[in-house]
Scaffold this motif. Structure first.
Motif, short mmCIF file in Angstrom:
data_model
loop_
_atom_site.label_atom_id
_atom_site.label_comp_id
_atom_site.label_asym_id
_atom_site.label_seq_id
_atom_site.Cartn_x
_atom_site.Cartn_y
_atom_site.Cartn_z
N UNK A 185 -3.47 -2.28 9.16
CA UNK A 185 -2.41 -3.29 9.17
C UNK A 185 -2.66 -4.08 10.46
N UNK A 186 -2.85 -3.48 11.59
CA UNK A 186 -2.89 -4.25 12.90
C UNK A 186 -4.14 -5.33 12.78
N UNK A 187 -5.13 -4.83 12.27
CA UNK A 187 -6.40 -5.37 12.23
C UNK A 187 -6.35 -6.76 11.37
N UNK A 188 -5.84 -6.58 10.24
CA UNK A 188 -5.69 -7.74 9.24
C UNK A 188 -4.74 -8.67 9.72
N UNK A 189 -3.75 -8.21 10.23
CA UNK A 189 -2.54 -9.25 10.83
C UNK A 189 -3.11 -10.16 11.79
N UNK A 239 0.87 -1.02 -0.01
CA UNK A 239 -0.07 0.01 0.03
C UNK A 239 0.86 1.19 0.14
N UNK A 240 0.67 2.00 -1.02
CA UNK A 240 1.64 3.25 -1.05
C UNK A 240 0.71 4.52 -0.60
N UNK A 245 -10.50 -8.14 4.92
CA UNK A 245 -10.23 -6.86 4.13
C UNK A 245 -11.36 -5.91 4.70
N UNK A 246 -12.81 -6.21 4.37
CA UNK A 246 -13.68 -5.28 4.35
C UNK A 246 -13.94 -4.98 5.61
N UNK A 247 -13.83 -5.96 6.75
CA UNK A 247 -14.15 -5.68 8.02
C UNK A 247 -12.92 -4.78 8.59
N UNK A 248 -11.73 -4.85 8.19
CA UNK A 248 -10.86 -3.92 8.43
C UNK A 248 -10.89 -2.64 7.91
N UNK A 249 -11.49 -2.44 6.76
CA UNK A 249 -11.65 -1.09 6.12
C UNK A 249 -12.63 -0.46 7.07
N UNK A 250 -13.72 -1.12 7.51
CA UNK A 250 -14.63 -0.46 8.24
C UNK A 250 -14.19 0.03 9.73
N UNK A 271 -0.48 -9.72 5.37
CA UNK A 271 0.45 -8.49 5.79
C UNK A 271 0.22 -7.32 4.97
N UNK A 272 0.36 -6.22 5.71
CA UNK A 272 0.58 -4.91 4.87
C UNK A 272 1.71 -4.32 4.94
#
Length: 328
Positions: free
Chosen positions: A49-53, A31-32, A261-266, A61-62
């Motif tokens: 990052x923390x959420x998805x990991x 991600x940039x 991913x979607x839950x992490x974005x929320x 990993x992000x």
């Protein structure tokens, strides 16, 4: 003895195959962003990052690439469609190259800088209009994940305090390469100069430009106040941002990983908005006490009438229902 050897060999093979399978399931998301580690976008993306990991037990990993190391915003957006990059967080301004409807975020004074103005805007972002705008990017190979924001855009200069349009007359002000932003500064009497943000700070130090257009967080984290000491709280553009992903990459994920991913974005968009809302006030306080910056508010009634022609000119390019969501 032979059976034991065979069974042992089978267990070894199974272990190897299991190891290969696990390794194959590891997901790396590059991600940039064009700003630094201390910026609001970086802080918000660390939440993601923390959420998805955590939810994937470290399997997803992000990799966060800062300071434009993967390119400018337009380059990175194009990279999503080409499949050379997995994710970006960008301002909405470069998205005009893909759909004129994103221009709605750049019309001056479209969003009122107030709690009520922000609440209404979040409802638009998360509602049918915002989601339709994000979905429109799919034909470009881009998955629109969510809208957030980086505060409001203001004006910084190195010459003098600016309270009235007459005070900014003739100043060379850096803007994005965006026709609406250029039109705003032309309308108020300045001389707009399109330039990438990564180049603008050097240009300011060298006196190539007199000032810059950006949000306070970006000014602060990229060191602009070492050179320029005058901020005008124009709040002329709501600095909307978008979290985007390569559509091919997203579609390649399992249903389980897509949901992570979607839950992490929320979770992230809520944190992002809270961080950005608090940041303007924090930076305004710091720059006055630490850097001796003069912060000048404006009378919006004096500035707003000057931009009417911009609405007339560019509003016609925007889907009417999108425009109506803000104005009715």
């Amino acid at each position: 003895m032979t059976k034991r050897i065979v069974l042992a060999a089978m267990f070894v093979v199974a272990a190897v195959l299991t190891s290969v399978t696990v390794a194959a399931e590891e997901v790396v998301i590059r991600c940039g962003i064009t700003v630094s580690e201390d910026s609001s976008p970086a802080k918000a993306l660390r939440v993601f990052q923390n959420y998805i990991e955590e939810k994937s037990n470290g399997r997803i990993k992000l990799e966060l690439h800062l300071n434009g190391t993967l390119g400018n915003e337009r380059d990175m957006i194009e990279g999503l469609g080409l499949g050379t990059q997995e994710m970006v967080n960008v301002s909405t301004a470069p998205l005009l190259n893909f759909s004129p409807d994103f221009m709605v975020w750049d019309l001056p004074y479209m969003v009122e800088n107030s709690p009520e103005g922000l609440r209404k805007t979040y409802e638009i972002m998360d509602g049918p209009v915002g989601q339709a705008m994000l979905k429109s990017l799919e034909k470009q190979g881009i998955k629109g994940l969510s809208f957030a924001h980086n505060g409001f855009r203001h004006c910084l200069n190195r010459l003098r305090p600016v309270a009235h349009p007459a005070d900014i007359k003739g100043m060379k002000i850096r803007t994005m390469e965006n026709n609406v932003h250029l039109a705003f500064y032309t309308a108020v009497g300045a001389s707009p100069t399109p330039m990438a943000s990564t180049e603008a700070f050097t240009a300011l130090q060298q006196g190539v430009i007199d000032g810059m257009d950006n949000n306070l967080d970006s000014f602060y984290t990229q060191g602009a106040f070492e050179t320029a000491k005058y901020v005008t709280l124009t709040s002329h553009v709501f600095s909307a941002s978008a979290m985007l992903m390569s559509l091919d990459f997203y579609n390649s994920l399992s249903a389980e990983d897509q949901q992570i991913i979607l839950d992490g974005i929320e979770v992230t968009k809520k944190a992002y908005r809270e961080i950005s809302e608090a940041r303007d006030g924090e930076v305004a306080e710091i720059i006055q006490t630490k850097y001796g910056v003069t912060v000048t508010p404006i009378d919006f009634k004096e500035w707003q009438p000057l931009v009417k022609n911009i609405w007339d000119q560019y509003g016609a390019s925007i889907t009417p229902e999108y425009l109506d969501a803000f104005t009715k």
